[in-house]
Write a protein that holds these residues in place. Structure first.
Motif, mmCIF file in Angstrom:
data_model
loop_
_atom_site.group_PDB
_atom_site.id
_atom_site.type_symbol
_atom_site.label_atom_id
_atom_site.label_comp_id
_atom_site.label_asym_id
_atom_site.label_seq_id
_atom_site.Cartn_x
_atom_site.Cartn_y
_atom_site.Cartn_z
ATOM 1 N N SER A 75 -0.212 -6.791 102.449
ATOM 2 C CA SER A 75 0.031 -6.486 103.855
ATOM 3 C C SER A 75 1.514 -6.244 104.109
ATOM 4 O O SER A 75 2.381 -6.925 103.551
ATOM 5 C CB SER A 75 -0.454 -7.638 104.733
ATOM 6 N N LEU A 76 1.792 -5.271 104.959
ATOM 7 C CA LEU A 76 3.160 -4.988 105.386
ATOM 8 C C LEU A 76 3.389 -5.436 106.822
ATOM 9 O O LEU A 76 4.316 -4.977 107.485
ATOM 10 C CB LEU A 76 3.444 -3.488 105.245
ATOM 11 N N GLY A 77 2.533 -6.334 107.299
ATOM 12 C CA GLY A 77 2.696 -6.842 108.648
ATOM 13 C C GLY A 77 1.940 -6.008 109.666
ATOM 14 O O GLY A 77 1.045 -5.226 109.341
ATOM 15 N N THR A 78 2.313 -6.156 110.920
ATOM 16 C CA THR A 78 1.647 -5.464 112.025
ATOM 17 C C THR A 78 2.670 -4.676 112.826
ATOM 18 O O THR A 78 3.745 -5.187 113.147
ATOM 19 C CB THR A 78 0.936 -6.471 112.943
ATOM 20 N N ARG A 126 -1.959 -2.038 110.936
ATOM 21 C CA ARG A 126 -1.739 -3.051 109.894
ATOM 22 C C ARG A 126 -1.648 -2.354 108.537
ATOM 23 O O ARG A 126 -2.612 -2.356 107.761
ATOM 24 C CB ARG A 126 -2.864 -4.086 109.931
ATOM 25 N N PRO A 127 -0.503 -1.752 108.238
ATOM 26 C CA PRO A 127 -0.357 -1.007 106.983
ATOM 27 C C PRO A 127 -0.366 -1.932 105.767
ATOM 28 O O PRO A 127 0.007 -3.106 105.850
ATOM 29 C CB PRO A 127 0.993 -0.310 107.151
ATOM 30 N N LYS A 128 -0.778 -1.358 104.636
ATOM 31 C CA LYS A 128 -0.831 -2.100 103.375
ATOM 32 C C LYS A 128 -0.249 -1.237 102.263
ATOM 33 O O LYS A 128 -0.287 -0.002 102.323
ATOM 34 C CB LYS A 128 -2.278 -2.468 103.027
ATOM 35 N N ARG A 129 0.258 -1.892 101.231
ATOM 36 C CA ARG A 129 0.660 -1.184 100.021
ATOM 37 C C ARG A 129 -0.581 -0.787 99.227
ATOM 38 O O ARG A 129 -1.699 -1.205 99.537
ATOM 39 C CB ARG A 129 1.572 -2.063 99.168
#
Length: 297
Positions: A179-182, A171-174
């Motif tokens: 959130s950048l989704g899954t 679950r990446p994030k900026r």
């Protein structure tokens, strides 16, 4: 004459003599686990982000060291097997301009099988990802800590632990937390590749020693400290104290069933364990490990 079928006992005074010779009664601490073992796995992963990718993973096992010798357990006692992952080359899957961050809400699951005198069993180890910042130029390794469910090796003999498929939920994030989704990945390795992580020897002896501490838990954290607590039990001799281990290093000896560890690095994942010690120097088996992550500063 020893009765047939009665397992040999390793007496407290025998253990105390050995510990005294090793300096244990003078305050020296023994390691909380055996020497680690590792195997490199080359996976082909099908991802939800696009085409299949190649992923190299170092699987590092912390095998139990609770019997008479390395990587051994008593057949009537639980075996706790720690395992860590070092994942390489996730950048092509995750990185975007400006970089991305992975936190502990990103997870992994490692399949494995154990073969021994009583047959073959399957098991799974869940993981939490250590906080990691990935950019196009740095952050090539992503680390995760986990453990297999408690195992019992009731039939004496050797048990081999083999690594199988791997599943990732990322679950990446900026940088601002958006959130950048899954991203999910299902990874399999070449069946011809060596997959043996290590072996554990189950022994028929009964080890007469204090009960191991249990219920290890986090009471509170700050970016640079953690307070841990646990349950401890006496036996023939009173409890003298508890050896606390952090990331396999000896963090200190305390007399209460609680400790505060300070001077730690913010935003980092750790594993803690505890061993009880009685008044004549006999130590218990090691507690089950506790994985925790400190908050950022």
């Amino acid at each position: 004459m020893r009765r047939i079928g009665t397992p040999p006992r390793i007496a407290a005074l025998t253990l105390a003599s050995a510990l005294l010779a090793a300096g244990a009664l003078a305050g020296a601490a023994t390691p909380a686990s055996a020497q680690t073992t590792a195997v490199r796995m080359d996976y082909t992963c099908t991802t939800s982000a696009g085409p299949a990718v190649q992923l190299t993973v170092w699987v590092v096992g912390g095998l139990p060291d609770d019997g008479a010798g390395p990587n051994s357990v008593a057949r009537h006692e639980p075996a706790f097997i720690d395992v860590d992952l070092d994942l390489r080359e996730l950048r092509p899957v995750l990185t975007i301009p400006g970089g991305v961050r992975l936190d502990t809400d990103s997870t992994a699951v490692l399949d494995a099988h154990i073969t021994g005198p009583d047959g073959t069993r399957t098991t799974q180890a869940p993981f939490t990802i250590s906080p990691t910042w990935l950019t196009t130029t740095q952050g090539t390794a992503v680390r995760a800590a986990g453990a297999f469910p408690v195992q019992y090796f009731s039939t004496p003999g050797e048990y081999s632990l083999h690594v199988d498929d791997l599943a990732l939920t990322l679950r990446p994030k900026r940088a601002d937390g958006t959130s950048l989704g899954t991203v999910t990945a299902s990874c399999s390795h070449d069946p011809a590749q060596t997959d043996l992580l290590g072996t554990v020897t189950s022994q028929g002896a009964i080890f007469e020693r204090p009960p191991r501490p249990d219920g290890l838990r986090v009471v509170s954290t700050t970016p640079t400290s953690v307070t841990l607590a646990w349950e401890g039990y006496s036996w023939w001799f009173p409890v003298y104290g508890y050896d606390v281990y952090l990331d396999s290093g000896h963090a200190g000896l305390v007399t209460e069933k609680q400790v505060t560890l300070t001077g730690l690095t913010p935003d980092k994942q750790h594993r803690a364990k505890v061993v009880s010690r009685d008044t004549i120097g006999v130590r218990s088996a090691t507690s089950q490990g506790l994985i925790f992550t400190l908050p950022p500063a």
